[in-house]
Design an enzyme around this catalytic site. Sequence first.
Site, short mmCIF file in Angstrom:
data_model
loop_
_atom_site.label_atom_id
_atom_site.label_comp_id
_atom_site.label_asym_id
_atom_site.label_seq_id
_atom_site.Cartn_x
_atom_site.Cartn_y
_atom_site.Cartn_z
N LYS A 177 25.65 57.10 17.63
CA LYS A 177 24.96 58.04 18.39
C LYS A 177 25.90 58.14 19.85
O LYS A 177 26.14 59.25 20.48
CB LYS A 177 23.50 57.77 18.77
N LYS A 245 21.98 59.32 31.00
CA LYS A 245 21.81 57.68 30.27
C LYS A 245 22.61 57.34 28.96
O LYS A 245 23.12 56.43 29.22
CB LYS A 245 20.27 57.71 29.87
#
Length: 298
Positions: A177, A245
């Site tokens: 990811k 983030k």
Amino acid sequence: MRVSPEKTRIGFIGLGIMGRPMARNLLRAGYRLVVHNRSRAPVMELVALGATDGGSPAGVGQASDVVITMLPDTPDVEQVVFGPGGLVEGMRPGSVLIDMSTISPTATRTFAERLREKGIGMLDAPVSGGQRGAEEGTLAIMVGGEETLFEACRPIFQVLGRHIVYIGPSGAGQLCKACNQIVVAITLQAVGEALVLAEHSGVDPARVREALLGGFAASRVLEVHGQRMLKGDFTPGFRAALHHKDLHLALGAGRAAGVPLPATALVHELLGALVASGRGDLDHSALALLLRQLAGRT
Ligand code: NAP
């Protein structure tokens, strides 16, 4: 473990932009669902559709064979799983946690180890495909953890996504990811720069997007986010703060592996500037606003 709508009770924690439609799809597929969320409104919405209110993470854990978490960041997952009234207080040995949030690969491995000591399995299964993919059940799902556990849970993944790939041991899904977010971020930056250049050169950026979509520069980011940039519609979607983030996580993974990620670092800083200017809750395509400002325009 055999997973099926008849036998398997699923818990779902984190009913935000992504979690809510994913939970709805599981209900539609016939699964019995127990849900929890920090704010109450999405819980009530799911209860109206047939889910049960778990009351707390521990309550969800107690009532479920498999629990899915879809939370913002690593500390949120840690709190929900191991904090006071957390999932581990309710989950039984033999049950499984599937964390579909995007969080740290390293922390994921630690969480999986701590759960293994209690006889609880864990898969990291972050997703790509955005709100639309969540709504349509067409997410790309990248899975880390034990392969046999992945195979057992495949029927759940097939409800939520279309492109489901087993990546490797615990944490590998999250590492994948991070790679995904690098590609999306740098493409977003490229699309933003191209459209702002066209705009400020007196060339219609909509026509530039249309032309580029037919050639080698075509991408989903150009298609979907290019359109958002042209419209100036930055309703999330995917909040800029969350992509900031994710790039922080990617840079951490780069440091751990000794791999420099210079372009990732640049976009990380620009997304950070967007967040610092109070625009972290806009869609990440609002990066274009910053590029316009750098060009001396508002
Ligand atoms: P979001 O809209 O902010 O949703 C997060 C949800 O988690 C909110 O409903 C929030 O509750 C809840 N929550 C936070 N802390 C909690 C806690 N301690 N206990 C219970 N519930 C808690 O985020 P999202 O866009 O759905 O993203 C979720 C994850 O998927 C993130 O890791 C993100 O990076 C990833 N992701 C997002 C997208 C996308 O396009 N949005 C795509 C792929 C992956 P409140 O209602 O109180 O805020």
